[in-house]
Scaffold this motif. Structure first.
Motif, PDB file in Angstrom:
ATOM      1  N   SER A 183      37.090  61.259  52.203  1.00 24.55           N
ATOM      2  CA  SER A 183      37.059  60.381  51.024  1.00 24.55           C
ATOM      3  C   SER A 183      35.978  59.305  51.170  1.00 24.55           C
ATOM      4  N   MET A 225      32.377  58.816  48.835  1.00 24.45           N
ATOM      5  CA  MET A 225      31.858  57.573  48.268  1.00 24.45           C
ATOM      6  C   MET A 225      30.455  57.276  48.795  1.00 24.45           C
ATOM      7  N   ARG A 265      49.883  54.890  59.757  1.00 24.74           N
ATOM      8  CA  ARG A 265      48.848  55.399  58.846  1.00 24.74           C
ATOM      9  C   ARG A 265      47.849  56.321  59.547  1.00 24.74           C
ATOM     10  N   TYR A 321      30.989  47.251  64.835  1.00 25.15           N
ATOM     11  CA  TYR A 321      32.183  46.981  64.028  1.00 25.15           C
ATOM     12  C   TYR A 321      33.465  47.456  64.731  1.00 25.15           C
ATOM     13  N   GLY A 331      28.958  49.688  55.659  1.00 24.84           N
ATOM     14  CA  GLY A 331      29.606  50.208  54.457  1.00 24.84           C
ATOM     15  C   GLY A 331      28.721  50.102  53.228  1.00 24.84           C
ATOM     16  N   TRP A 333      32.007  43.262  47.934  1.00 17.34           N
ATOM     17  CA  TRP A 333      33.208  43.949  47.418  1.00 17.34           C
ATOM     18  C   TRP A 333      34.156  44.366  48.552  1.00 17.34           C
ATOM     19  N   GLN A 334      33.571  44.731  49.713  1.00 16.79           N
ATOM     20  CA  GLN A 334      34.417  45.228  50.802  1.00 16.79           C
ATOM     21  C   GLN A 334      35.342  44.157  51.375  1.00 16.79           C
ATOM     22  N   HIS A 350      38.476  44.051  49.342  1.00 14.73           N
ATOM     23  CA  HIS A 350      39.007  45.414  49.537  1.00 14.73           C
ATOM     24  C   HIS A 350      39.782  45.483  50.849  1.00 14.73           C
ATOM     25  N   PHE A 351      39.149  45.011  51.925  1.00 16.62           N
ATOM     26  CA  PHE A 351      39.819  45.161  53.211  1.00 16.62           C
ATOM     27  C   PHE A 351      40.802  44.032  53.510  1.00 16.62           C
ATOM     28  N   ILE A 402      43.941  45.368  52.174  1.00 20.65           N
ATOM     29  CA  ILE A 402      44.473  46.441  53.037  1.00 20.65           C
ATOM     30  C   ILE A 402      45.037  45.845  54.332  1.00 20.65           C
ATOM     31  N   TYR A 435      48.893  46.357  55.576  1.00 18.53           N
ATOM     32  CA  TYR A 435      49.240  47.033  56.844  1.00 18.53           C
ATOM     33  C   TYR A 435      49.313  46.054  58.012  1.00 18.53           C
TER      34      TYR A 435
HETATM   35  C1  HEM Z   1      34.744  46.681  55.897  1.00 22.72           C
HETATM   36  C2  HEM Z   1      34.711  47.824  55.260  1.00 22.72           C
HETATM   37  C3  HEM Z   1      35.893  48.699  54.887  1.00 22.72           C
HETATM   38  C4  HEM Z   1      37.113  48.749  55.475  1.00 22.72           C
HETATM   39  C5  HEM Z   1      37.602  47.982  56.690  1.00 22.72           C
HETATM   40  C6  HEM Z   1      37.892  49.740  54.739  1.00 22.72           C
HETATM   41  C7  HEM Z   1      39.170  50.133  55.057  1.00 22.72           C
HETATM   42  C8  HEM Z   1      39.921  51.015  54.311  1.00 22.72           C
HETATM   43  C9  HEM Z   1      41.226  51.488  54.683  1.00 22.72           C
HETATM   44  C10 HEM Z   1      41.952  51.145  55.969  1.00 22.72           C
HETATM   45  C11 HEM Z   1      41.671  52.280  53.674  1.00 22.72           C
HETATM   46  C12 HEM Z   1      42.972  53.046  53.644  1.00 22.72           C
HETATM   47  C13 HEM Z   1      44.011  52.374  52.823  1.00 22.72           C
HETATM   48  C14 HEM Z   1      45.275  53.196  52.774  1.00 22.72           C
HETATM   49  O1  HEM Z   1      45.387  54.185  53.495  1.00 22.72           O
HETATM   50  O2  HEM Z   1      46.175  52.796  52.008  1.00 22.72           O
HETATM   51  C15 HEM Z   1      40.642  52.297  52.657  1.00 22.72           C
HETATM   52  C16 HEM Z   1      40.745  52.962  51.477  1.00 22.72           C
HETATM   53  C17 HEM Z   1      39.685  53.199  50.663  1.00 22.72           C
HETATM   54  N1  HEM Z   1      38.383  52.763  50.844  1.00 22.72           N
HETATM   55 FE1  HEM Z   1      37.790  51.449  52.215  1.00 22.72          FE
HETATM   56  N2  HEM Z   1      37.122  50.270  53.742  1.00 22.72           N
HETATM   57  C18 HEM Z   1      35.891  49.692  53.818  1.00 22.72           C
HETATM   58  C19 HEM Z   1      34.805  50.013  53.063  1.00 22.72           C
HETATM   59  C20 HEM Z   1      34.806  50.957  52.081  1.00 22.72           C
HETATM   60  C21 HEM Z   1      33.628  51.445  51.425  1.00 22.72           C
HETATM   61  C22 HEM Z   1      32.217  51.067  51.766  1.00 22.72           C
HETATM   62  C23 HEM Z   1      34.053  52.320  50.481  1.00 22.72           C
HETATM   63  C24 HEM Z   1      33.257  53.110  49.515  1.00 22.72           C
HETATM   64  C25 HEM Z   1      32.085  52.811  49.088  1.00 22.72           C
HETATM   65  C26 HEM Z   1      35.492  52.386  50.549  1.00 22.72           C
HETATM   66  C27 HEM Z   1      36.269  53.142  49.720  1.00 22.72           C
HETATM   67  C28 HEM Z   1      37.616  53.288  49.855  1.00 22.72           C
HETATM   68  C29 HEM Z   1      38.439  54.073  48.962  1.00 22.72           C
HETATM   69  C30 HEM Z   1      37.944  54.846  47.750  1.00 22.72           C
HETATM   70  C31 HEM Z   1      39.753  53.991  49.467  1.00 22.72           C
HETATM   71  C32 HEM Z   1      41.048  54.558  48.848  1.00 22.72           C
HETATM   72  C33 HEM Z   1      41.384  55.921  49.051  1.00 22.72           C
HETATM   73  C34 HEM Z   1      41.211  56.483  50.420  1.00 22.72           C
HETATM   74  O3  HEM Z   1      41.805  56.062  51.420  1.00 22.72           O
HETATM   75  O4  HEM Z   1      40.440  57.401  50.437  1.00 22.72           O
HETATM   76  N3  HEM Z   1      35.903  51.547  51.534  1.00 22.72           N
HETATM   77  N4  HEM Z   1      39.593  51.518  53.064  1.00 22.72           N
END
Ligand code: HEM
Ligand SMILES: CC(C)=CCC/C(C)=C/CC/C(C)=C/COP(=O)(O)OP(=O)(O)O
Length: 319
Positions: free
Chosen positions: A43, A47, A102, A156, A174, A207-208, A211-212, A215, A219
């Motif tokens: 996934s 992206m 997880r 990281y 990212g 944005w990250q 986002h994180f 998360i 968790y």
């Molecule tokens: C510091 C950077 C980032 C961290 C620490 C991070 C961490 C995470 C984690 C732990 C999840 C899982 C959540 C779950 O299982 O409920 C998640 C989900 C997700 N992340 Fe990130 N992420 C980061 C950057 C990104 C980037 C750069 C993208 C895309 C451009 C992205 C797209 C997604 C998407 C679409 C999901 C939801 C669905 C999935 O788990 O596939 N993330 N992220």
């Protein structure tokens, strides 16, 4: 890869030779394929391919010539690089992954796959990705991809155990895929035209953070059990998480409008980025006012909607 832990024997690999009825079933080729798939994080790779294509399109739009082979080679090479980074990340984190529900079923955490095999897979993917980016893109694109893999796997990933700052460090790899896409076409990143790629980098990096942070809060018990130094582990009240989320959303708001001000997107992009940014900020503020899981989940879902919407409208409303 000096910071990747040494290979361990796959002590609990299921045996296919035993006749004991209670023994685990054979580890089939299909199981191995499924484990390889988990290792390469499909996934995130999806992206990464999309955001690399955005950088590529920005370069084409500013008048640079391209070919289909260049596009396919760039997207393929970046996808392979992302897969390699994901394998190294799981190799490094197999012990902490094993402590969190997880991630506990991941192939290295669950000791289904030998470490040596995973490292061989990661290295093959990295070399293949480098070769594709050099052959079909530019050496600059392959250099940025190499930096992306190394900063994710060697900076990281180890930093996650040390400090919440890891979040800001992880935001850099990212956000680099659109820069790789741009560099694959132009071979340069410090011209006035390249500002478009850097603005997408900035939007993605900012944005990250929410986002994180969301998360990390969702968790937080898992991360605490694995002794990972997330904001929500160091401050379980969530205060430092939602404060950082609000601050970053405040900076993300004007960053989302920058494509219009810089002239490479129009007013539709401006309006959608403004509205999405305000919703994202509003949900972070709501998280601060009503701390808890529901509010954090809303911020996480908003993050999953914000990025595709804002990036899509920048591309559709192109100037
Ligand atoms: C510091 C950077 C980032 C961290 C620490 C991070 C961490 C995470 C984690 C732990 C999840 C899982 C959540 C779950 O299982 O409920 C998640 C989900 C997700 N992340 Fe990130 N992420 C980061 C950057 C990104 C980037 C750069 C993208 C895309 C451009 C992205 C797209 C997604 C998407 C679409 C999901 C939801 C669905 C999935 O788990 O596939 N993330 N992220
Ligand atoms: C081209 C190229 C090399 C792209 C790589 C881009 C990349 C891997 C971005 C990942 C961003 C990131 C920090 C994800 C979370 O990892 P995590 O380790 O915190 O997530 P986890 O807990 O699910 O393993």
């Amino acid at each position: 890869m000096s910071s990747v832990p040494p290979p361990e024997p796959a002590a609990s690999l299921p045996s296919s030779t035993t006749t004991d009825a209670a023994a685990p079933r054979a580890y089939t080729l299909r199981d191995r394929w499924a484990d390889y798939k988990t290792l390469v994080k499909p996934s995130i790779t999806r992206m990464v391919v999309i955001t690399t294509a955005i950088g590529f399109a920005l370069a084409v739009r500013s008048g640079h010539s391209w070919t289909w082979l260049m596009l396919i080679g760039t997207l393929g090479g970046t996808a392979l690089s992302c897969m390699a980074a994901s394998v190294y990340n799981q190799a490094y984190e197999h012990r902490t992954d094993a402590m969190m529900p997880r991630t506990a079923k991941r192939p290295l955490a669950a000791k289904r796959l030998p470490m040596g095999e995973a490292l061989a897979l990661g290295t093959s993917l990295m070399l293949a990705g480098q070769a594709m980016l050099c052959m079909f893109g530019t050496p600059l694109a392959s250099g940025v991809a190499a930096f992306t893999i190394l900063s994710y796997a060697l900076i990281y990933t180890p930093l996650k155990r040390v400090s919440p700052i890891s979040l800001y460090v992880g935001a850099v790899p990212g956000a680099l895929p659109p820069v790789i896409g741009y560099a694959a076409v132009t071979g340069s990143l410090f011209t006035p035209d390249a500002a478009a790629a850097w603005i997408i980098f900035l939007i993605m990096a900012l944005w990250q953070v929410p986002h994180f942070l969301a998360i990390g809060y969702m968790y937080r018990k898992d991360y605490a059990a694995a002794d990972l130094a997330m904001h929500a582990v160091r401050d379980p009240s969530g205060r430092s998480s939602f404060r950082n989320s609000i601050l970053t959303c405040l900076v993300l708001l004007p960053a989302g409008l920058a494509p219009t001000f810089l002239g490479f997107a129009g007013w539709i992009s401006f309006s959608v980025a403004l509205l999405s940014g305000l919703v994202f900020l509003g949900l972070s503020i709501q998280w601060a006012m009503r701390p808890g899981l529901t509010s954090a989940r809303r911020v996480f879902f908003a993050s999953l909607i914000y990025l595709p919407v804002v990036l899509a409208v920048i591309m559709i409303d192109a100037r």
